[in-house]
Design a protein around this motif. Structure first.
Motif, mmCIF file in Angstrom:
data_model
loop_
_atom_site.group_PDB
_atom_site.id
_atom_site.type_symbol
_atom_site.label_atom_id
_atom_site.label_comp_id
_atom_site.label_asym_id
_atom_site.label_seq_id
_atom_site.Cartn_x
_atom_site.Cartn_y
_atom_site.Cartn_z
ATOM 1 N N GLY A 95 0.785 -1.234 0.000
ATOM 2 C CA GLY A 95 0.000 0.000 0.000
ATOM 3 C C GLY A 95 0.814 1.278 0.000
ATOM 4 O O GLY A 95 0.366 2.295 -0.535
ATOM 5 N N TYR A 96 2.016 1.230 0.575
ATOM 6 C CA TYR A 96 2.726 2.491 0.791
ATOM 7 C C TYR A 96 4.120 2.548 0.172
ATOM 8 O O TYR A 96 4.794 3.566 0.275
ATOM 9 N N SER A 97 4.549 1.480 -0.453
ATOM 10 C CA SER A 97 5.833 1.514 -1.158
ATOM 11 C C SER A 97 5.577 1.829 -2.629
ATOM 12 O O SER A 97 4.477 1.662 -3.132
ATOM 13 N N SER A 98 6.623 2.251 -3.321
ATOM 14 C CA SER A 98 6.508 2.455 -4.766
ATOM 15 C C SER A 98 6.742 1.117 -5.468
ATOM 16 O O SER A 98 7.095 0.118 -4.840
ATOM 17 N N LEU A 99 6.589 1.083 -6.776
ATOM 18 C CA LEU A 99 6.717 -0.164 -7.527
ATOM 19 C C LEU A 99 8.125 -0.736 -7.459
ATOM 20 O O LEU A 99 8.318 -1.951 -7.492
ATOM 21 N N ASP A 100 9.130 0.132 -7.386
ATOM 22 C CA ASP A 100 10.506 -0.357 -7.458
ATOM 23 C C ASP A 100 11.213 -0.423 -6.107
ATOM 24 O O ASP A 100 12.256 -1.058 -5.991
ATOM 25 N N SER A 101 10.668 0.220 -5.069
ATOM 26 C CA SER A 101 11.363 0.194 -3.781
ATOM 27 C C SER A 101 10.428 0.624 -2.659
ATOM 28 O O SER A 101 9.438 1.325 -2.874
ATOM 29 N N GLY A 102 10.764 0.200 -1.467
ATOM 30 C CA GLY A 102 10.014 0.599 -0.289
ATOM 31 C C GLY A 102 10.913 0.593 0.930
ATOM 32 O O GLY A 102 11.974 -0.046 0.939
ATOM 33 N N VAL A 103 10.490 1.308 1.967
ATOM 34 C CA VAL A 103 11.276 1.405 3.190
ATOM 35 C C VAL A 103 10.343 1.255 4.393
ATOM 36 O O VAL A 103 9.237 1.810 4.410
ATOM 37 N N SER A 104 10.787 0.491 5.365
ATOM 38 C CA SER A 104 10.092 0.355 6.634
ATOM 39 C C SER A 104 10.985 0.958 7.723
ATOM 40 O O SER A 104 12.119 0.512 7.914
ATOM 41 N N ILE A 105 10.464 1.973 8.406
ATOM 42 C CA ILE A 105 11.230 2.664 9.454
ATOM 43 C C ILE A 105 10.664 2.254 10.809
ATOM 44 O O ILE A 105 9.476 2.446 11.074
#
Length: 231
Positions: A95-105
């Protein structure tokens, strides 16, 4: 999960937003009307109204009704920064990452709770989803407001002129913490802040929408980060 058992909160985002958060030392609080549940503020106001309507017909509940009407008439805007209490949650990655990358903080919850006290008119709270549960929680909180005001009056005495503002401010803290049960999978917590002036509002494109947001100094919040996962 009991709120006292929650040790960490995760914010899921895309790489571009992650870089902006840490290089700009700011977080973005988005207008709640433009999130995935556009009716959540109306849902919360309706729940508060229902509880007040079922309350006693004494001066306290009349003041609660006056405070709620004041909130509605003031056209306050609520801005939020969202967390999830679930680690490595596929639904949030999608739901909140982009198609090519995501980050969990990952944030230490106790640190956020403590540091948020340094920020003006900002609050951290856990979101409630069930309508019946929501009204039970609101009723309990309203009764606690009454107890606090009665205790102050018993100790200090005098008139009850300060009751109205206290009720108003406490109801404002409650409103952004209730959503429809269809979003319960998110297990959301949020930093929320209300504003009555549009001077500092900016706009960004998100999922085909133009979303109003405010920039918020992240110094005290970023001190609470203890892990970052790129996925």
């Amino acid at each position: 999960m009991n709120r006292n058992n929650v040790k960490y909160l995760w914010h899921y985002t895309d790489m571009d937003s992650f870089v902006k958060i840490f290089t700009g030392n700011k977080i973005w609080l988005s207008n709640a009307k433009f999130l995935n549940d556009a009716s959540e503020i109306v849902h919360a106001l309706d729940a508060v109204s229902a509880v007040i309507d079922r309350g006693d017909s004494d001066d306290f509940y009349k003041k609660c009704r006056g405070a709620l009407d004041r909130i509605i008439d003031s056209k306050l805007e609520f801005y939020v920064f969202c967390f999830c209490e679930k680690c490595d949650f596929l639904g949030m990655w999608r739901g909140y990452s982009s198609l090519d990358s995501g980050v969990s903080i990952r944030f230490k919850k106790s640190c956020v709770e403590n540091n948020i006290k340094n920020l003006e008119k900002a609050f951290l709270g856990k979101v409630s989803y069930s309508r019946l549960k929501t009204e039970d929680i609101i009723k309990d909180k309203i009764e606690k407001i009454k107890c606090v005001l009665d205790d102050v009056f018993d100790i200090v005495g005098g008139d009850r002129g300060g009751d109205d503002d206290y009720i108003y401010k406490t109801l404002i803290e409650m409103v952004p913490l209730y959503k429809d049960s269809g979003f319960s999978y998110e297990r959301e917590w949020r930093i929320h802040k209300n504003i009555d002036k549009k001077d500092n509002v900016k706009f960004r494109a998100c999922r085909g929408l133009v979303v109003p947001y405010i920039e918020f100094c992240a110094k005290y919040i970023l001190e609470c980060v203890d892990e970052v996962t790129v996925g």
